[in-house]
Structures are given as C-alpha cells and as structure tokens.
Design an enzyme around this catalytic site. Sequence first.
Site, PDB file in Angstrom:
ATOM      1  N   PHE A 166      40.774  28.009  40.925  1.00 19.91           N
ATOM      2  CA  PHE A 166      40.372  28.713  40.405  1.00 19.91           C
ATOM      3  C   PHE A 166      40.738  29.492  38.963  1.00 19.91           C
ATOM      4  O   PHE A 166      41.594  30.545  39.011  1.00 19.91           O
ATOM      5  CB  PHE A 166      38.950  28.583  39.445  1.00 19.91           C
ATOM      6  CG  PHE A 166      37.965  29.484  39.992  1.00 19.91           C
ATOM      7  CD1 PHE A 166      36.749  28.929  39.924  1.00 19.91           C
ATOM      8  CD2 PHE A 166      38.783  30.426  40.865  1.00 19.91           C
ATOM      9  CE1 PHE A 166      35.675  30.438  40.594  1.00 19.91           C
ATOM     10  CE2 PHE A 166      37.495  31.294  41.171  1.00 19.91           C
ATOM     11  CZ  PHE A 166      36.374  31.631  41.858  1.00 19.91           C
ATOM     12  N   GLU A 167      40.680  30.097  37.430  1.00 20.91           N
ATOM     13  CA  GLU A 167      41.506  31.469  37.134  1.00 20.91           C
ATOM     14  C   GLU A 167      43.008  31.007  36.791  1.00 20.91           C
ATOM     15  O   GLU A 167      43.994  31.845  37.060  1.00 20.91           O
ATOM     16  CB  GLU A 167      41.224  32.296  37.123  1.00 20.91           C
ATOM     17  CG  GLU A 167      39.547  32.748  36.694  1.00 20.91           C
ATOM     18  CD  GLU A 167      39.607  32.669  35.952  1.00 20.91           C
ATOM     19  OE1 GLU A 167      40.268  33.708  35.000  1.00 20.91           O
ATOM     20  OE2 GLU A 167      39.205  32.010  35.131  1.00 20.91           O
ATOM     21  N   GLY A 168      43.364  29.492  36.972  1.00 17.70           N
ATOM     22  CA  GLY A 168      44.883  29.175  37.367  1.00 17.70           C
ATOM     23  C   GLY A 168      45.237  29.211  38.898  1.00 17.70           C
ATOM     24  O   GLY A 168      44.962  30.464  39.556  1.00 17.70           O
ATOM     25  N   THR A 228      40.380  38.604  34.393  1.00 17.33           N
ATOM     26  CA  THR A 228      39.468  38.452  34.931  1.00 17.33           C
ATOM     27  C   THR A 228      40.645  37.715  36.142  1.00 17.33           C
ATOM     28  O   THR A 228      39.688  36.923  37.113  1.00 17.33           O
ATOM     29  CB  THR A 228      38.367  36.535  34.547  1.00 17.33           C
ATOM     30  OG1 THR A 228      39.909  35.959  33.506  1.00 17.33           O
ATOM     31  CG2 THR A 228      37.899  36.945  33.263  1.00 17.33           C
TER      32      THR A 228
END
Length: 402
Positions: A378-380, A255
């Site tokens: 987001f996603e880190g 992702t």
Amino acid sequence: MINLEVPKKAKALVNQARQAATEVFRPISRKYDRAEHAYPSELDMLAALLDGLNTSGEGGAGAAGVRRKDNKNSGGNRNGGNLLTVLGTIELCWGDVALLLSMPRQGLGNAAIASVANDEQLERFGKVWAAMAITEPGCGSDSAAITTTATKDGDDYILNGEKIFVTSGERADAVVVWATLDKSKGRAAIKSFVVEKGTPGFEVVRLEHKLGIRASDTAVLRFDNCRVPAKNLLGSPEIDTKKGFAGVMQTFDNTRPLVAAMAIGVARAALEETRRLLEEAGVEVDYDKPALAQHAAAATFLQLEADYEAAYLTTLEAAWMADNRKPNSLQASIAKAKAGRTVVDITLKCVELAGTLGYTEESLLEKWARDSKILDIFEGTQQIQQLIVARRLLGKTSKELK
C-alpha cells in the site's frame, strides 16, 4: 554501521512511544490478530494522549502532514513534524503495526488533511478520524486510472464509484476520497474530497479478511449519487493540466515516509527477537569479525541488519527534507521502496533463522512476517516506487517511461 543520535526534542516522544508499544501494543498484539474486525478498545486512552501531543506540537504518530507555507522565516535546518512522526511511528510499530493503523484520528486521511487542506478545512476536519480511499476494483497502484467520478452540481459535488482496501474504512468518521472531475482530462482532473460518515449515498459494503494487519479494519466503500459540499474538496477545484497530478500526489510525499517508518519498526522488532533467539542458541553476532568468518546465521543476521540501517537512513532523509521545505518526492519513493522490500526480506529470513520457533505462535515472528507484506504494497507498490524513482533520475515523464 551509521548510528544517528535522536534529536533532543524527540527523545521524550520516542520514549513515550516505546513505552506505549511495550505496555499497550505488545500485550494485546496476538489477541487482536486472532479477533479480526474487533475494535481494540484499549487504544482509546492512548489515542487521546497522541491527540494531546499533536496539539502541543510535540508530534505523534500517523496523522502528521507538512504545511509547506508555514515557518517561512524559520531559517536553517530543523527537526520538525515529519521527523518526529516518523520516529514515533517506528517505535509504535515495533509494538504492532496493525494497532497503530487502528488508532483513532491517526489515519492516512488525517495526513492528507494536514498536508493539503486550507485553513478553514483544517479547522473543520483537523480532529476528525479520516481514512483514505484511493484503490478501486480496476485501479491499484496506478492512481491516475481512477474511475470514481465527482460531478459539480451547484454548491455540491456528486460522487459515484467504489473503493476497496480502505484502511479504517468502517471505523473512521470520514474518508478522503479520490475522484475525477473529468475523465477526458486525465491525471490533472483527480481531486480529493472529505466525505463524512452518514452522508446519503455513502455505504460501507463489507470488511475484508486479510493475511496480515488483521487488527486493522479494511473496508469496501460504495458511493451512489453521494452529494458532498464543494467546500469539502481539498486543494484547488481548477483542473490545471500544466500542474497535472501534483496536487493530490503531494499527499504521498508525506505518507510514504510514514509507511516506510512502519516497515522499519516491524523490521527492528523481528531483528531484536531473532538476535535474542540466536543468543539463546549460542550463536554470537560479532561486529569485529568479517561476516564470512562467523556462524552462517550470524552472517545472515549482519546482512539483514545492514539492509535495515539503509532503509532507516533513507526514511529519515525523506522526513527531514519535508520538514525543511525541500521537494522530497524522489526520496519519499526511495524510502518506501527500500523499507517495503527490506521488511519483507527481514521478517521472512528471521522466521527461517528461528526455525520452528519462527513458524509457530510461540513467538510474534510469524505474525510480523504476515504483517510485513502489506507495507510493500500500500501507498504504492514496490514496482510503482521503482518506476517513480527511475522517472525522477532520468528526467522522464509518465508518458515517456511506463
């Protein structure tokens, strides 16, 4: 500047995605930015088209994952699902990133299911619109600090906890929820569960009002003694302290390049619009002259374009490695870190270069600047990606380098 030719098998997909971005996303982009939380019904037909592309194997955007056990005997290098999805995502986000995130059955939860579900789960959930629920009120980028619990009770697990900033949390048919089986076991006990809407104890508490990606619904979810079948646990139920967090973290390897692709699409949109405005103002960008020998705006544009190109290439590398069954955790984090930071730098600088046109709603530049920030979070976050990259390069564990 390095320019890689799009693979022949991807050209049809890229063209279709650009057409959808041009004819569907762009015309309604401002409409749904203003009408926050309104569902973009115009997307239903496009979602059906992407379902067909995914089923046919031609790829789509947003819902792809790597089945690493597949195609063991394929041999050689190939351009597969991840690369196709990245290329399609770039084109669609050139149109509007929030509308892509609003597409039915194209959520990050779908990518998790496609990546780590077993064959039986893939059959049950492969066509379900799935959101991803990781972040908690006291847990952001440090996913290992998750406090939502999953307690085994017969053939079920009972989930308790709260999740925030869940993209498509209200609209999706199911949510992939990260929870811990045993807080004392640390990272290794974190597992992901598919929780379907309508399950008793599962409640959508509220929707958030946001700076950007306003067309995408972002929800707060609560799980209060929510009973979930044990067969909805993705991956192994065993707590393997040697393997640690690798099971659920594999999802991010797929992702994070997708989020990087979203950033690249937005960045390219901003660059193209800014180039158009510069040309109208009589500023020429000349690739045959040194940057410092040109107009200051042209020199700045060349620098931004170089950063864009670097982000684009790192993202293609991460997707290519996943398609060829190569470990890509390092490259996925590099791509996410580079693209996330680059899109924020590019969109803000493009607003600056465009002056009053960049700051008003006459152009989409101000919207892209607002949309871009979440792609670095987001996603880190940027900081988490840099930490992961440092650990990988230095051979350090999470305990050794915090």
